[in-house]
Scaffold this motif. Sequence first.
Motif, mmCIF file in Angstrom:
data_model
loop_
_atom_site.group_PDB
_atom_site.id
_atom_site.type_symbol
_atom_site.label_atom_id
_atom_site.label_comp_id
_atom_site.label_asym_id
_atom_site.label_seq_id
_atom_site.Cartn_x
_atom_site.Cartn_y
_atom_site.Cartn_z
ATOM 1 N N LEU A 576 0.876 -1.244 -0.174
ATOM 2 C CA LEU A 576 0.135 0.035 0.118
ATOM 3 C C LEU A 576 0.651 1.138 -0.017
ATOM 4 O O LEU A 576 0.549 2.076 -0.709
ATOM 5 N N ILE A 577 1.947 1.216 0.567
ATOM 6 C CA ILE A 577 2.834 2.235 0.710
ATOM 7 C C ILE A 577 3.403 2.744 -0.543
ATOM 8 O O ILE A 577 3.498 3.731 -1.144
ATOM 9 N N GLY A 578 3.759 1.592 -1.162
ATOM 10 C CA GLY A 578 4.371 1.654 -2.639
ATOM 11 C C GLY A 578 3.268 2.263 -3.492
ATOM 12 O O GLY A 578 3.715 3.148 -4.548
ATOM 13 N N ARG A 579 1.988 2.049 -3.291
ATOM 14 C CA ARG A 579 0.797 2.612 -4.294
ATOM 15 C C ARG A 579 0.464 3.935 -4.098
ATOM 16 O O ARG A 579 0.182 4.657 -5.057
ATOM 17 N N LEU A 580 0.930 4.517 -2.817
ATOM 18 C CA LEU A 580 0.317 5.919 -2.414
ATOM 19 C C LEU A 580 0.807 6.916 -3.189
ATOM 20 O O LEU A 580 0.182 7.583 -3.576
ATOM 21 N N PRO A 581 2.345 6.891 -3.524
ATOM 22 C CA PRO A 581 2.639 8.175 -4.245
ATOM 23 C C PRO A 581 2.066 8.285 -5.586
ATOM 24 O O PRO A 581 1.480 9.359 -5.890
ATOM 25 N N ARG A 582 1.907 7.181 -6.507
ATOM 26 C CA ARG A 582 1.112 7.074 -7.757
ATOM 27 C C ARG A 582 -0.286 7.760 -7.740
ATOM 28 O O ARG A 582 -0.706 8.425 -8.530
ATOM 29 N N LEU A 583 -0.925 7.239 -6.517
ATOM 30 C CA LEU A 583 -2.394 7.790 -6.414
ATOM 31 C C LEU A 583 -2.727 9.232 -5.956
ATOM 32 O O LEU A 583 -3.571 9.914 -6.418
ATOM 33 N N LEU A 584 -1.690 9.631 -5.169
ATOM 34 C CA LEU A 584 -1.732 11.058 -4.917
ATOM 35 C C LEU A 584 -1.274 11.824 -5.981
ATOM 36 O O LEU A 584 -1.856 12.956 -6.053
ATOM 37 N N GLY A 585 -0.389 11.503 -6.921
ATOM 38 C CA GLY A 585 -0.237 12.249 -7.903
ATOM 39 C C GLY A 585 -1.129 12.417 -9.065
ATOM 40 O O GLY A 585 -1.109 13.004 -9.980
ATOM 41 N N SER A 586 -2.001 11.683 -9.187
ATOM 42 C CA SER A 586 -3.235 11.382 -10.231
ATOM 43 C C SER A 586 -4.732 11.481 -9.623
ATOM 44 O O SER A 586 -4.997 10.520 -8.933
ATOM 45 N N ALA A 587 -5.470 12.490 -9.813
ATOM 46 C CA ALA A 587 -6.895 12.373 -9.202
ATOM 47 C C ALA A 587 -7.425 11.235 -10.107
ATOM 48 O O ALA A 587 -8.588 10.813 -9.558
ATOM 49 N N ASP A 588 -7.149 10.899 -11.387
ATOM 50 C CA ASP A 588 -7.902 9.970 -12.281
ATOM 51 C C ASP A 588 -7.046 9.020 -12.586
ATOM 52 O O ASP A 588 -5.565 9.100 -12.110
ATOM 53 N N ALA A 589 -7.103 7.903 -12.976
ATOM 54 C CA ALA A 589 -6.611 6.696 -13.132
ATOM 55 C C ALA A 589 -5.522 7.092 -14.381
ATOM 56 O O ALA A 589 -6.019 7.975 -15.175
ATOM 57 N N ALA A 590 -4.611 6.236 -14.429
ATOM 58 C CA ALA A 590 -3.359 6.562 -15.269
ATOM 59 C C ALA A 590 -3.987 6.344 -16.877
ATOM 60 O O ALA A 590 -4.799 5.226 -16.937
ATOM 61 N N MET A 591 -3.717 7.076 -17.917
ATOM 62 C CA MET A 591 -4.370 6.971 -19.039
ATOM 63 C C MET A 591 -3.665 5.668 -19.685
ATOM 64 O O MET A 591 -2.457 5.211 -19.283
ATOM 65 N N SER A 592 -4.285 4.825 -20.439
ATOM 66 C CA SER A 592 -3.941 3.673 -21.196
ATOM 67 C C SER A 592 -3.357 4.077 -22.331
ATOM 68 O O SER A 592 -3.596 4.774 -23.269
ATOM 69 N N VAL A 593 -1.706 3.684 -22.283
ATOM 70 C CA VAL A 593 -0.978 3.881 -23.308
ATOM 71 C C VAL A 593 -0.498 2.606 -24.157
ATOM 72 O O VAL A 593 0.081 2.144 -23.243
ATOM 73 N N PRO A 594 -0.010 2.612 -25.272
ATOM 74 C CA PRO A 594 0.649 1.177 -25.676
ATOM 75 C C PRO A 594 2.221 1.415 -25.066
ATOM 76 O O PRO A 594 2.761 2.341 -25.042
ATOM 77 N N LEU A 595 2.654 0.133 -24.756
ATOM 78 C CA LEU A 595 4.196 0.177 -24.308
ATOM 79 C C LEU A 595 5.106 0.112 -25.486
ATOM 80 O O LEU A 595 5.526 -1.245 -25.592
ATOM 81 N N ASP A 596 5.300 1.016 -26.127
ATOM 82 C CA ASP A 596 6.172 0.832 -27.287
ATOM 83 C C ASP A 596 7.014 2.200 -27.345
ATOM 84 O O ASP A 596 6.837 3.249 -26.498
ATOM 85 N N ARG A 597 7.924 2.092 -28.157
ATOM 86 C CA ARG A 597 8.837 3.181 -28.566
ATOM 87 C C ARG A 597 8.058 4.627 -28.790
ATOM 88 O O ARG A 597 8.685 5.755 -28.355
ATOM 89 N N SER A 598 7.127 4.563 -29.581
ATOM 90 C CA SER A 598 6.270 6.060 -30.144
ATOM 91 C C SER A 598 5.662 6.366 -28.955
ATOM 92 O O SER A 598 5.595 7.624 -28.691
ATOM 93 N N ALA A 599 5.101 5.617 -28.241
ATOM 94 C CA ALA A 599 4.357 6.192 -26.822
ATOM 95 C C ALA A 599 5.333 6.873 -25.910
ATOM 96 O O ALA A 599 5.236 7.845 -25.119
ATOM 97 N N LEU A 600 6.445 6.134 -25.560
ATOM 98 C CA LEU A 600 7.652 6.610 -24.683
ATOM 99 C C LEU A 600 8.069 7.997 -25.217
ATOM 100 O O LEU A 600 8.032 9.066 -24.556
ATOM 101 N N SER A 601 8.444 8.163 -26.536
ATOM 102 C CA SER A 601 8.738 9.469 -27.149
ATOM 103 C C SER A 601 7.778 10.567 -27.007
ATOM 104 O O SER A 601 7.954 11.517 -26.591
ATOM 105 N N ALA A 602 6.411 9.932 -27.134
ATOM 106 C CA ALA A 602 5.280 11.168 -26.956
ATOM 107 C C ALA A 602 5.399 11.522 -25.588
ATOM 108 O O ALA A 602 5.033 12.773 -25.142
ATOM 109 N N ALA A 603 5.531 10.777 -24.644
ATOM 110 C CA ALA A 603 5.617 10.739 -23.306
ATOM 111 C C ALA A 603 6.636 12.110 -23.067
ATOM 112 O O ALA A 603 6.473 12.763 -22.077
ATOM 113 N N TRP A 604 7.842 11.510 -23.370
ATOM 114 C CA TRP A 604 8.989 12.727 -23.046
ATOM 115 C C TRP A 604 8.834 13.960 -23.568
ATOM 116 O O TRP A 604 8.898 14.940 -23.193
#
Length: 830
Positions: A576-604
């Motif tokens: 639960l402690i490991g989950r807390l930082p992610r939940l505090l940082g996002s009021a909404d659920a994390a967006m669903s993105v494909p796990l590939d190079r183009s998605a990472l480039s878009a994130a950066w």
Amino acid sequence: MAHLRFEPTAAPQCFSTAEGLRVRLLQLPAGSQAAALVRVHAGAHDAPAAYPGLAHFLEHLLFLGSAGYPVEDSLMAFVQGCGGQLNASTRERHTDFFFQLSAETFSDGLQRLFDMLARPLLDPAAQLREREVLQAEFLARAQDSETLCDAAHGMALDTAHPFAAFHAGNRASLPVESAAFQQALRAYHQQFYHAGALELLVAAPLEPAALLRLLKAPHCRIEARAQPSRSLPPLHAVARSARLQLANGRPRLEAAFCLDGMPLGSAAALDALASSLQAEAPGSLFALLRDRAWIDRLRLRVPYWHADQGVVVIEFGLTAEGLAARAGIIDALHRWLCFLGQDAVLTHHWGEYRRVRERSLQVMPPLARLRHWVEPEALLAHEQPDTVYQALREVVVRLQSAPAVLTADPRPAPAIEAAGFALRMAAEELPPIAPPSWHWALPAGNPWLCARPLPSPAQNEPALRCVSPQNANGQSALYLHWRFDGESPGGLWHVLDRALRPAIQAAQQAGVELRFEDFGNGWCLSLFGYAAALPVIADDLLKLLSEPPASAYVDGGRQFAEAARLHGEELLIRQLIGRLPRLLGSADAAMSVPLDRSALSAAWARAHWQALAVGLAPELNDALHAVLGNTPGRALREPAEVPQPWYAGRRFWWCLGEPAAETAVLLFCPLPTRDARQEATWRALARAMESGFFRRLRSELQLGYAVFCGFRQFGEHAGIVFAVQSPSATAAQIFAHIEEFLARLSESLDSDTAQVPGDSALDDPRQRAERIWQACLAGQAIDHPAQVAAAMRELRPEALRAALATLRNAQGGWYCLANAAAPDARWQAR
């Protein structure tokens, strides 16, 4: 002490008191924190066979008050009130007690430590309560994969040996109501808790004469008696293949070796072997097995070692493919050990290991130094490395024999008779496989252990702020934070986390701790340790984060799927402690993105970064300015304005996972504002309640083994955390007990004699760097931690009462994580 030249790799000075207490002193420079460790040369295997767990039970009881200090002013309460560290550990043939404090409060801590060891109260009512704590710990350990695997390995012994016995202790094995048990408890204390069986290690800015004067204080007085001699039964095992049913945890394969009659230096040699075995560099055993998608983790652990005998376990974390290829994994281990045993290969690994040990000693904090030097063969490795090298040759040869092999996974197996922990296991041969052709090669040395030319910056990078050195003894910190426009980029953090996995061990070998954290709306890369290595490591890591290998996307996807559910690999409350930082940082659920190079480039492309360096010399800061030009994302030319927390003034309950045998509740109460005075008040309030919370909910109410509270910061979110994991109480009951504790605390703080604890955290280089970085994340000035420390020195008890009222009213919001539903309608379910 200002004239003392600190030699970080030097061995401690050794001397004895008039009573025969052996003392080892590591002299630290002025301004350092101080630490003490007492090793009692007796442990679980020395307790009476009629009362399993007695040694562990006594370790717990010693913290519950002594002749000179009641429990409210005991070592635990004192150290927690000062913001220090303390703990204890009962092993097979020794028990350790240790703490770390500011140098100014060290003498008070040492007197409390010796008084509790020599003159414990052993109050019968406290024993009844503490037995329930051990029962809760026993229930938690009965679900722990490593504990159950070690118990299963004990079933392979072909002779009676204490390793196969039950030593944890529980309600049934500790009949505290019995006069015979009380006699045995006191006899064990009388037999082993005296100067002849104790060893004291101190790391502090102290001269030997000053330490000897301190040990003459009445509370440090301890009787002198001779240490009893003990004999060891032989330790042998049957080479067999078995399977253990685990209700929780990922599948694993373990090869266990029972070693007896080993040469001097073997324990130190195992540390060298672990360094080579666990390497994740290309060409290593781990890398070859991982590239076949057979394993995702590998480590060597030693569940038992004493004198010239011990049990060595090599543990493989299995993938689905690896479960069918277990015979191939054991074959690879054997052939790798044969390769390692060649003179040229072993010499290469030994040389690399010695460089690793030398570097690690350069940056160890005081308590870690003591835990290194307390081991019996640490001085041998320092003074006679050739002896340890010869022992390493013998260890490698002995491990080429057939091991006892254990598979642990969820498949059903019959119950068997076992002491203490319930086991379900059966004999099972490994499925046959055609062994691959293995091609071993000497791995390249760790490049971060060697000096490298540092680049010069064309211009300074405004997104990097630098704080000058201050008594850091060659230790420094670098922090990099990326904040994303819009929502968190889903599972891409797991991709990068997997890409960084080999670098974590390599950095650790180079004397640097590496962390990569997910704060929901941002990611944070942290490096702390050997200053000269930071720019070099950062340069390589930034390239890796920009272009992770293809395998990281596959492994990261698997890790992302596993992270969505709670599992039995570790305590629920830690998950639960490991989950807390992610939940505090996002009021909404994390967006669903494909796990590939183009998605990472878009994130950066939508990431903004800032950085902080603490404690680096000017030339290293210059190198960092050049290195950070390769940072993915856009540099923040000015510190970003931190958005108002989305949870402020509201109560949220996040139910994670399904109801289980134990209930875990994590309550986070954020600060309403982050001005220095309010943060100082909340930090002081957390210190004032930490010991009482532990005592009330764990010892008096006996809710469970995992109970704590304290001030914490997760990303830019700071506040007080309350954490409880219980085998008996529901989430509603746990929360009611937390509220009742806060109400009672309100009454105790009404006293004008209430003490406001101080804050010495800025004396420690690591804590100082963390505090400054936390201030930066929260959008505050570099000197904010110093302002907080100054404000703490001026606090009055009425300020604590006001802060407590603010906390109880949830003015900054309450955020609760649990594996159960919300207890009432006050909460908004997430």
